[in-house]
Design a protein around this motif. Structure first.
Motif, PDB file in Angstrom:
ATOM      1  N   THR A  30       0.826  -1.325   0.005  1.00 16.17           N
ATOM      2  CA  THR A  30      -0.113   0.020   0.095  1.00 16.17           C
ATOM      3  C   THR A  30       1.036   1.260   0.192  1.00 16.17           C
ATOM      4  O   THR A  30       0.590   2.245  -0.601  1.00 16.17           O
ATOM      5  CB  THR A  30      -0.802   0.110   1.184  1.00 16.17           C
ATOM      6  OG1 THR A  30      -0.422   0.012   2.480  1.00 16.17           O
ATOM      7  CG2 THR A  30      -2.242  -1.012   0.908  1.00 16.17           C
ATOM      8  N   ASP A  36      -4.228   2.197  -4.927  1.00 12.11           N
ATOM      9  CA  ASP A  36      -4.966   0.913  -5.111  1.00 12.11           C
ATOM     10  C   ASP A  36      -6.083   0.385  -4.020  1.00 12.11           C
ATOM     11  O   ASP A  36      -5.776  -0.084  -2.980  1.00 12.11           O
ATOM     12  CB  ASP A  36      -3.870  -0.084  -5.199  1.00 12.11           C
ATOM     13  CG  ASP A  36      -4.310  -1.393  -5.890  1.00 12.11           C
ATOM     14  OD1 ASP A  36      -5.417  -2.074  -5.702  1.00 12.11           O
ATOM     15  OD2 ASP A  36      -3.522  -1.999  -6.572  1.00 12.11           O
ATOM     16  N   ASP A  38      -7.874  -2.130  -4.184  1.00 12.29           N
ATOM     17  CA  ASP A  38      -7.987  -3.559  -4.075  1.00 12.29           C
ATOM     18  C   ASP A  38      -7.173  -3.876  -2.968  1.00 12.29           C
ATOM     19  O   ASP A  38      -7.361  -4.749  -1.839  1.00 12.29           O
ATOM     20  CB  ASP A  38      -7.685  -4.584  -5.303  1.00 12.29           C
ATOM     21  CG  ASP A  38      -7.460  -5.844  -4.883  1.00 12.29           C
ATOM     22  OD1 ASP A  38      -8.762  -6.410  -4.317  1.00 12.29           O
ATOM     23  OD2 ASP A  38      -6.633  -6.532  -5.171  1.00 12.29           O
ATOM     24  N   ARG A  40      -6.086  -1.723  -0.583  1.00 14.20           N
ATOM     25  CA  ARG A  40      -6.615  -1.194   0.552  1.00 14.20           C
ATOM     26  C   ARG A  40      -7.908  -2.179   1.376  1.00 14.20           C
ATOM     27  O   ARG A  40      -7.937  -2.694   2.565  1.00 14.20           O
ATOM     28  CB  ARG A  40      -7.462   0.024   0.541  1.00 14.20           C
ATOM     29  CG  ARG A  40      -6.468   1.185   0.233  1.00 14.20           C
ATOM     30  CD  ARG A  40      -7.036   2.289  -0.052  1.00 14.20           C
ATOM     31  NE  ARG A  40      -5.939   3.597  -0.370  1.00 14.20           N
ATOM     32  CZ  ARG A  40      -5.479   4.312   0.885  1.00 14.20           C
ATOM     33  NH1 ARG A  40      -6.224   4.076   2.028  1.00 14.20           N
ATOM     34  NH2 ARG A  40      -4.528   5.067   0.695  1.00 14.20           N
ATOM     35  N   ALA A  41      -8.645  -2.819   0.217  1.00 12.53           N
ATOM     36  CA  ALA A  41      -9.799  -3.671   0.554  1.00 12.53           C
ATOM     37  C   ALA A  41      -9.018  -5.036   1.308  1.00 12.53           C
ATOM     38  O   ALA A  41      -9.556  -5.579   2.337  1.00 12.53           O
ATOM     39  CB  ALA A  41     -10.571  -4.146  -0.091  1.00 12.53           C
ATOM     40  N   ARG A  42      -8.010  -5.578   0.892  1.00 13.31           N
ATOM     41  CA  ARG A  42      -7.336  -6.600   1.567  1.00 13.31           C
ATOM     42  C   ARG A  42      -6.575  -6.354   2.699  1.00 13.31           C
ATOM     43  O   ARG A  42      -6.867  -6.997   3.856  1.00 13.31           O
ATOM     44  CB  ARG A  42      -5.883  -7.042   0.645  1.00 13.31           C
ATOM     45  CG  ARG A  42      -6.584  -7.727  -0.593  1.00 13.31           C
ATOM     46  CD  ARG A  42      -5.387  -7.852  -1.562  1.00 13.31           C
ATOM     47  NE  ARG A  42      -5.976  -8.557  -2.999  1.00 13.31           N
ATOM     48  CZ  ARG A  42      -5.623  -9.750  -3.431  1.00 13.31           C
ATOM     49  NH1 ARG A  42      -4.931 -10.472  -2.722  1.00 13.31           N
ATOM     50  NH2 ARG A  42      -6.025 -10.241  -4.754  1.00 13.31           N
ATOM     51  N   THR A  63     -13.403   1.728   0.666  1.00 14.47           N
ATOM     52  CA  THR A  63     -14.174   0.569  -0.086  1.00 14.47           C
ATOM     53  C   THR A  63     -15.417   0.525   0.209  1.00 14.47           C
ATOM     54  O   THR A  63     -16.154   1.256   1.292  1.00 14.47           O
ATOM     55  CB  THR A  63     -13.557  -0.604   0.591  1.00 14.47           C
ATOM     56  OG1 THR A  63     -13.815  -0.777   1.899  1.00 14.47           O
ATOM     57  CG2 THR A  63     -12.052  -0.547   0.342  1.00 14.47           C
TER      58      THR A  63
END
Length: 168
Positions: A30, A36, A38, A40-42, A63
């Motif tokens: 990150t 990005d 995705d 951040r969501a992970r 998100t």
């Protein structure tokens, strides 16, 4: 190392139950790819899995799947809107890439940060920063340069008078 390779290592760490290395790897990713969503969501999902609601709210803020209690935990941990905005660590205004809920959250945060001050939010290459007013951005440096110039001229005149007095 490529992003896909790091994500594969994160998945392997998680399969083995090694959460700390997975967090470190996602933090590195990150940092390299701050916008990005995705990643951040992970990262939010990982913090959610280990029970850190503040960090899950921080990384899930942009998100669509962030839970209200996570966002509330993040807001309680960082009550100042500017602090929360800077903690998101975004480098560009990502509002156009967000889903409706995340876009609404970000828009409200930006508005609140502008209301709390020190100034409205301006997006720079380094991310969100307080917008500098016209005088402080344009007029003050000129005023400062003029004051320094006048000071140097005054010192030169005093020095010249002193030299002339010594010579006599």
């Amino acid at each position: 190392m490529a992003k896909e390779q790091v994500l594969a290592k994160v998945a392997a760490d998680l399969r083995r139950g090694h959460y700390h290395p997975a967090m470190q790897r996602l933090a590195s990713l990150t940092a390299a790819y701050p916008d990005d969503l995705d990643l951040r969501a992970r990262r939010a999902a990982l913090y959610r899995q280990v029970g850190n609601m503040v960090e899950a709210g921080r990384w899930g803020f942009l998100t669509e799947d962030a839970a209200p209690e996570e966002i509330a935990a993040f807001e309680r941990a960082r009550p100042a809107a500017w602090a929360r905005l800077l903690m998101l660590e975004v480098k560009a205004d990502t509002a156009d890439n967000l889903g409706p809920a995340a876009k609404d959250r970000l828009t409200r945060l930006i508005e609140r940060a502008g209301q709390e001050g020190p100034a409205r939010v301006a997006w720079t290459d380094a991310g969100p920063r307080p917008e500098i007013s016209g005088f402080w951005r344009n007029g003050f440096p000129c005023l400062l340069a003029a004051a320094i110039g006048l000071s140097i001229a005054a010192l030169a005149v005093v020095g010249l008078i002193t030299v002339i007095r010594w010579v006599r």
